[in-house]
Design a protein around this motif. Structure first.
Motif, PDB file in Angstrom:
ATOM      1  N   LEU A 455     -19.883  43.053  23.117  1.00  0.00           N
ATOM      2  CA  LEU A 455     -20.059  42.872  24.564  1.00  0.00           C
ATOM      3  C   LEU A 455     -19.615  44.109  25.344  1.00  0.00           C
ATOM      4  O   LEU A 455     -20.254  44.490  26.338  1.00  0.00           O
ATOM      5  CB  LEU A 455     -19.270  41.641  25.021  1.00  0.00           C
ATOM      6  CG  LEU A 455     -19.758  40.310  24.428  1.00  0.00           C
ATOM      7  CD1 LEU A 455     -18.817  39.172  24.796  1.00  0.00           C
ATOM      8  CD2 LEU A 455     -21.171  39.992  24.927  1.00  0.00           C
ATOM      9  N   ILE A 456     -18.524  44.737  24.906  1.00  0.00           N
ATOM     10  CA  ILE A 456     -18.067  45.946  25.608  1.00  0.00           C
ATOM     11  C   ILE A 456     -19.066  47.087  25.432  1.00  0.00           C
ATOM     12  O   ILE A 456     -19.398  47.786  26.403  1.00  0.00           O
ATOM     13  CB  ILE A 456     -16.662  46.346  25.095  1.00  0.00           C
ATOM     14  CG1 ILE A 456     -15.617  45.331  25.589  1.00  0.00           C
ATOM     15  CG2 ILE A 456     -16.295  47.750  25.558  1.00  0.00           C
ATOM     16  CD1 ILE A 456     -14.241  45.531  25.008  1.00  0.00           C
ATOM     17  N   ASP A 457     -19.561  47.271  24.219  1.00  0.00           N
ATOM     18  CA  ASP A 457     -20.544  48.328  23.987  1.00  0.00           C
ATOM     19  C   ASP A 457     -21.829  48.085  24.769  1.00  0.00           C
ATOM     20  O   ASP A 457     -22.476  49.028  25.252  1.00  0.00           O
ATOM     21  CB  ASP A 457     -20.875  48.415  22.482  1.00  0.00           C
ATOM     22  CG  ASP A 457     -19.740  49.039  21.696  1.00  0.00           C
ATOM     23  OD1 ASP A 457     -18.844  49.627  22.329  1.00  0.00           O
ATOM     24  OD2 ASP A 457     -19.742  48.926  20.463  1.00  0.00           O
ATOM     25  N   ALA A 458     -22.192  46.807  24.902  1.00  0.00           N
ATOM     26  CA  ALA A 458     -23.455  46.489  25.570  1.00  0.00           C
ATOM     27  C   ALA A 458     -23.342  46.537  27.087  1.00  0.00           C
ATOM     28  O   ALA A 458     -24.265  47.002  27.769  1.00  0.00           O
ATOM     29  CB  ALA A 458     -23.949  45.108  25.131  1.00  0.00           C
ATOM     30  N   GLU A 717     -25.983  44.658  19.903  1.00  0.00           N
ATOM     31  CA  GLU A 717     -25.859  44.786  21.355  1.00  0.00           C
ATOM     32  C   GLU A 717     -27.172  45.241  22.004  1.00  0.00           C
ATOM     33  O   GLU A 717     -27.530  44.757  23.094  1.00  0.00           O
ATOM     34  CB  GLU A 717     -24.720  45.742  21.721  1.00  0.00           C
ATOM     35  CG  GLU A 717     -24.634  47.033  20.962  1.00  0.00           C
ATOM     36  CD  GLU A 717     -23.760  46.934  19.732  1.00  0.00           C
ATOM     37  OE1 GLU A 717     -23.819  45.911  19.045  1.00  0.00           O
ATOM     38  OE2 GLU A 717     -23.025  47.914  19.470  1.00  0.00           O
ATOM     39  N   GLU A 718     -27.896  46.119  21.330  1.00  0.00           N
ATOM     40  CA  GLU A 718     -29.191  46.547  21.873  1.00  0.00           C
ATOM     41  C   GLU A 718     -30.186  45.401  21.853  1.00  0.00           C
ATOM     42  O   GLU A 718     -30.928  45.186  22.833  1.00  0.00           O
ATOM     43  CB  GLU A 718     -29.723  47.727  21.053  1.00  0.00           C
ATOM     44  CG  GLU A 718     -28.928  49.013  21.249  1.00  0.00           C
ATOM     45  CD  GLU A 718     -29.316  50.087  20.244  1.00  0.00           C
ATOM     46  OE1 GLU A 718     -29.142  51.269  20.564  1.00  0.00           O
ATOM     47  OE2 GLU A 718     -29.778  49.728  19.137  1.00  0.00           O
ATOM     48  N   ALA A 723     -33.131  41.069  24.607  1.00  0.00           N
ATOM     49  CA  ALA A 723     -33.573  39.668  24.637  1.00  0.00           C
ATOM     50  C   ALA A 723     -33.060  38.920  25.859  1.00  0.00           C
ATOM     51  O   ALA A 723     -33.699  37.973  26.333  1.00  0.00           O
ATOM     52  CB  ALA A 723     -33.095  38.963  23.372  1.00  0.00           C
ATOM     53  N   GLU A 724     -31.906  39.320  26.389  1.00  0.00           N
ATOM     54  CA  GLU A 724     -31.314  38.638  27.541  1.00  0.00           C
ATOM     55  C   GLU A 724     -31.369  39.572  28.742  1.00  0.00           C
ATOM     56  O   GLU A 724     -30.365  40.137  29.175  1.00  0.00           O
ATOM     57  CB  GLU A 724     -29.865  38.245  27.237  1.00  0.00           C
ATOM     58  CG  GLU A 724     -29.672  37.357  26.020  1.00  0.00           C
ATOM     59  CD  GLU A 724     -30.163  35.930  26.253  1.00  0.00           C
ATOM     60  OE1 GLU A 724     -30.655  35.639  27.361  1.00  0.00           O
ATOM     61  OE2 GLU A 724     -30.070  35.122  25.314  1.00  0.00           O
ATOM     62  N   ALA A 725     -32.544  39.691  29.282  1.00  0.00           N
ATOM     63  CA  ALA A 725     -32.754  40.654  30.368  1.00  0.00           C
ATOM     64  C   ALA A 725     -31.907  40.335  31.600  1.00  0.00           C
ATOM     65  O   ALA A 725     -31.532  41.225  32.366  1.00  0.00           O
ATOM     66  CB  ALA A 725     -34.229  40.709  30.730  1.00  0.00           C
ATOM     67  N   GLY A 726     -31.630  39.047  31.822  1.00  0.00           N
ATOM     68  CA  GLY A 726     -30.884  38.670  33.033  1.00  0.00           C
ATOM     69  C   GLY A 726     -29.378  38.775  32.875  1.00  0.00           C
ATOM     70  O   GLY A 726     -28.639  38.556  33.842  1.00  0.00           O
ATOM     71  N   HIS A 731     -21.630  38.216  33.081  1.00  0.00           N
ATOM     72  CA  HIS A 731     -21.858  37.284  31.970  1.00  0.00           C
ATOM     73  C   HIS A 731     -20.963  37.661  30.782  1.00  0.00           C
ATOM     74  O   HIS A 731     -20.321  36.805  30.168  1.00  0.00           O
ATOM     75  CB  HIS A 731     -23.318  37.338  31.505  1.00  0.00           C
ATOM     76  CG  HIS A 731     -24.306  36.708  32.443  1.00  0.00           C
ATOM     77  ND1 HIS A 731     -24.802  37.362  33.546  1.00  0.00           N
ATOM     78  CD2 HIS A 731     -24.887  35.488  32.434  1.00  0.00           C
ATOM     79  CE1 HIS A 731     -25.651  36.569  34.175  1.00  0.00           C
ATOM     80  NE2 HIS A 731     -25.727  35.418  33.518  1.00  0.00           N
ATOM     81  N   ALA A 732     -20.955  38.957  30.465  1.00  0.00           N
ATOM     82  CA  ALA A 732     -20.177  39.418  29.303  1.00  0.00           C
ATOM     83  C   ALA A 732     -18.690  39.161  29.496  1.00  0.00           C
ATOM     84  O   ALA A 732     -17.987  38.753  28.560  1.00  0.00           O
ATOM     85  CB  ALA A 732     -20.425  40.912  29.073  1.00  0.00           C
ATOM     86  N   LEU A 733     -18.181  39.384  30.725  1.00  0.00           N
ATOM     87  CA  LEU A 733     -16.762  39.161  30.997  1.00  0.00           C
ATOM     88  C   LEU A 733     -16.407  37.687  30.801  1.00  0.00           C
ATOM     89  O   LEU A 733     -15.375  37.356  30.185  1.00  0.00           O
ATOM     90  CB  LEU A 733     -16.437  39.589  32.428  1.00  0.00           C
ATOM     91  CG  LEU A 733     -14.996  39.340  32.883  1.00  0.00           C
ATOM     92  CD1 LEU A 733     -14.016  40.148  32.044  1.00  0.00           C
ATOM     93  CD2 LEU A 733     -14.842  39.677  34.370  1.00  0.00           C
TER      94      LEU A 733
END
Length: 834
Positions: A455-458, A717-718, A723-726, A731-733
């Motif tokens: 999640l951090i990398d993404a 992450e890529e 796949a989750e464009a929105g 969201h990650a936090l």
């Protein structure tokens, strides 16, 4: 015909009781819990001629009152299990303090042998003990020992044999001064019940009733026909003593025992004239210093972290090929893989083995952790660590000894909740121990880290270091207020033992002792966890794979498989391999290719690589020609083979995704989506989180399966961002915080059940962390969305909120004033008694 003898091993903490136990029993021991409680019961065996001796190691206690669980367990065992002999291990270098327990054992009229341990320490501290005079004063055998060197072993064995043969009760009696007439009156009253005197020493029971000991009162009600009459007399005696003497009976009893212990110690212990302060006392000036103490503690914890987590993590990587080899070996033994779907036995077998190797991967870390802990325990530093941190942790309902479980659980980053929960059994305060058990799973174990990194990398690539610092430290600011809240609510009625702490002299740990305890604990851990993991893995496998694909979708994928193979065979027919390679060979060539790659993993030497190639050439020249691109036709078919392999990966990924989506776990993930959407989670995230309940590593692995890394060439992450464009950093936090507060995985839950000795607390730990995690994730995501905060802004706003709540909770007073009594060497030695 041989007979048996039950012997109890009693003693105060840090008197070398475990060393005496090991000296007498060797490796023949069994560890379980006392019935109904979480206190560990260690039993071992040794022989005295034809007599088979079962030795039970009682919990280390300072007395036999009912203040703590350990004290009650030890006393109940002595009363109810009727051991033939009690070996009382006393620290010779601190005789006065240790005699306090000895005196209570003698009052219970159990045949006792005193093992005067650590005689070498007493000598180094300039003390000489008159053992013969001590035997005379106590009226029981006294055996000087140095258990860590095996000295005194035979003498103890002979003393036990003689005590069993004599069955003589020590004539020792404590003079309770002005309380004696009242003890006599109550004893006479108790003696009117004919059977009571045969079961319990009446004078001891009278003293305990006058002390208002609840367990003694319960015993009276069970064994006496008119308990109320006795209790009325006890109440009257207590009131009369308070009125006449101006102090309560408990204080008088404790004073009389301490006086007796002091008198004996003064008679038998001589201290060398001009002897200065001991090395331990001088070291404590720095180690327990108000400022230097915490600094030294941090340095030691950093060393523990570096040795066990960092070095252990490196070692785990080095050892991993062993577990990988086991996985490969099992795969070779299972039915062969299919083109798009594997046989059920193979899939299940690989799933179970990988679930267990995921735990075994941490084995080097556990061995080093347990060895480091054993070294700290043997050195005498652990009580000092508890002393330094107790004042801070008490503000949050914890205990100074909560430090180690939190470190093992991953208070910063890197740890495992399983040994963390295991380590809580050393906490003597039941309320603090349960609070610690319930917050250890909130620490940042190693298994959570892969998801954090994804999640951090993404979503935080420009602030990865700050984001990692945030998640590594915010968990502590969430755990401490939660511990305080639990202590003030659901745990408020749990027993809260007075905090009695002893500063034992420092010892140099022995390598043999440290390694033995490390291996013992590691073996116990493996026995408890591996069997559970195997069973749970089967359940999770069913939940995430069944009911499986529909007939329509299965037919669709079968058609895709046929098309891929047809394309490959069309190219085969154009080469010299026409008629040599058939449709049935396609899967074989693919598996041959995988086996060759596996054989070359880690190989850097060209000669070794050539040897492997030659072996595969000899095994199947046709397959090898295609896989190794030998000749024009081999190169042509290799290009086509890559296409087939890519298609196979793609189809297997799609099948896995569809199976996950339609599985029981997938249906559940969709069912809870209406709720989790407020935390920013869709059904795919829900599946990943649900699968993590088996083991948190599964969250990252399941995301990889769902978003698909097979054949795409993209990282997880890529693939996830694509796949989750929105999805946004907010969201990650929310997802990171939910994972931080994620309920304990199944192996940890089993350990919570074991340490709390309650299924209720295990279910509570799962439930409250699930709700708390969801609440925090909703607060951050929905709140951040309403305030139009970015993920980075919401991150630090939440951090500030947690720090503020922690400070406020620390200022709220607890129900009880912490009663801390520090028994240090200086106070005990002021009368030259030890």
């Amino acid at each position: 015909m041989s007979s048996s003898l039950l012997v109890a091993l009693a003693g105060q903490p840090n008197c070398g009781k475990s060393t005496v136990f090991n000296m007498l029993t060797g490796a023949r021991q069994h560890v379980a819990n006392y019935p109904g409680v979480t206190v560990e019961k260690k039993t071992g065996f040794f022989s005295l001629g034809d007599l088979r001796v079962e030795l039970v190691d009682l919990p280390g206690t300072y007395s036999l009152t009912s203040y703590s669980l350990e004290e009650r367990v030890a006393r109940d065992f002595l009363l109810n299990d009727n051991p033939g002999v009690v070996i009382d291990v006393a620290d010779a270098s601190n005789l006065k303090r240790n005699l306090y327990l000895t005196i209570q054992l003698l009052e219970m009229e159990v045949p006792t042998v005193v093992a005067l341990n650590m005689m070498d320490v007493a000598t180094r501290r300039g003390q000489s003990l008159d053992v013969a005079r001590l035997e005379e004063l106590l009226g029981v055998p006294v055996v000087p020992t140095v258990a860590k060197k095996g000295e005194g072993k035979e003498a103890i064995r002979m003393a036990v044999e003689n005590a069993h043969a004599d069955k003589r009760v020590a004539p020792f009696v404590v003079d309770y001064g002005p309380l004696e007439p009242r003890i006599e009156d109550i004893s006479i009253l108790l003696g009117k019940e004919p059977t009571l005197g045969a079961q319990y020493p009446l004078r001891w029971l009278a003293v305990k009733l006058l002390e208002k000991d609840q367990e003694a009162e319960a015993l009276l009600r069970r064994a006496h026909s008119e308990p109320q009459a006795v209790m009325d007399a006890v109440t009257k005696a207590r009131a009369g003593f308070l009125e006449s003497e101006g102090r309560d009976i408990e204080r008088q009893v404790a004073y009389a025992r301490h006086t007796a212990a002091g008198r004996i110690a003064r008679e038998v212990v001589a201290v060398e004239e001009g002897r200065g302060r001991s090395l331990s006392d001088r070291a404590d000036r720095f180690i327990c210093h108000r400022v230097l103490g915490p600094v030294i503690l941090i340095l030691i914890l950093l060393a523990l972290y570096q040795v066990s987590i960092v070095f252990g993590g490196w070692l785990a990587v080095e050892v991993w090929p062993l577990w990988g080899g086991i996985e490969n070996l099992v795969s070779d033994l299972l039915p062969e893989a299919g083109f798009i779907e594997d046989p059920l036995v193979r899939s299940l077998g690989e799933w179970v083995v990988k679930s267990m190797t995921a735990i075994l991967n941490y084995l080097p870390i556990f061995i080093l952790l347990f060895a480091f802990i054993a070294a700290l325990e043997d050195s005498g530093y652990m009580p000092r660590m508890a002393f330094i941190l107790d004042r801070l942790f008490r503000r949050f309902g914890l205990h100074g000894q909560s430090t180690l479980p939190m470190i093992l659980g991953g208070v910063y980053v890197g740890g495992c909740a399983i040994p963390g929960v295991m380590a809580t059994k050393a906490i003597p305060d039941e309320r603090a121990r349960l609070a610690t058990i319930l917050i250890v799973p909130m620490m940042n174990c190693l298994a959570k880290v892969p998801l954090y990194l994804i999640l951090i990398d993404a979503y935080f690539p420009q602030a990865g270091g700050l984001a990692m610092f945030f998640i590594a430290t915010v968990t502590l600011f969430m755990a401490l207020p939660v511990a305080k809240a639990l202590s003030m609510t659901v745990l408020r009625k749990k027993e809260h033992a007075p905090f009695i702490m002893e500063m034992p002299p420092y010892h140099v740990p022995t390598m043999g002792g440290v390694m033995r305890r490390s291996i013992e604990r590691t073996w116990l851990f493996l026995k408890k966890i591996i069997t559970v993991v195997a069973a749970v893995a089967v359940v999770v496998f069913v939940l995430i794979n069944f009911p499986g694909l529909s007939e329509t979708r299965a037919a669709h994928f079968a058609a895709e498989e046929k098309a891929a193979i047809d394309a490959f065979m069309a190219e085969v027919d154009k080469t010299e391999y026409k008629g040599v390679i058939t449709r049935d060979d396609v899967l074989g060539i693919i598996l041959f290719d995988e086996a060759l790659k596996q054989a070359k993993v880690g190989v850097t030497d060209q000669a070794v690589s050539d040897t492997i190639n030659a072996r595969f050439d000899a095994a199947n020249p046709v397959y090898s020609a295609v896989v190794r691109r030998q000749g024009d036709d081999g190169r042509t078919l290799n290009r086509e083979l890559r296409k087939v392999i890519s298609t196979r990966k793609q189809l297997r990924r799609e099948i896995r995704t569809e199976r996950f989506e339609g599985s029981f776990l997938g249906v559940l993930g969709r069912a809870i989506e209406p709720v989790t959407q407020y935390a920013g989670f869709n059904w795919r995230i829900n599946i990943a989180l649900l699968s993590a309940f088996a083991a948190k590593e599964n969250s990252a692995a399941t995301l990889g399966s769902i978003y698909g890394i097979d054949g795409s060439g993209l990282s997880v992450e890529e693939s996830m961002k694509q796949a989750e464009a929105g999805f946004t950093p907010l969201h990650a936090l929310a997802l990171m915080l939910f994972m931080a507060l994620y309920p304990p995985c199944i192996p940890t839950s089993i350990m919570v059940r074991h340490q709390a000795n309650s299924t209720k607390w295990m279910l509570f730990s799962i439930g409250y962390q699930s709700l708390l995690g969801l609440f925090v994730a909703v607060l951050v995501f929905s709140g951040g969305s309403m305030l139009s905060l970015s993920g980075f802004q919401a991150m630090w706003a939440f951090y500030a909120l947690c720090v503020a709540v922690t400070v406020i909770m620390a200022l709220i007073p607890t129900r009880e004033e912490a009663r801390t009594t520090v028994v240090d060497g200086k106070e005990i030695c002021k009368n030259k008694c030890s």
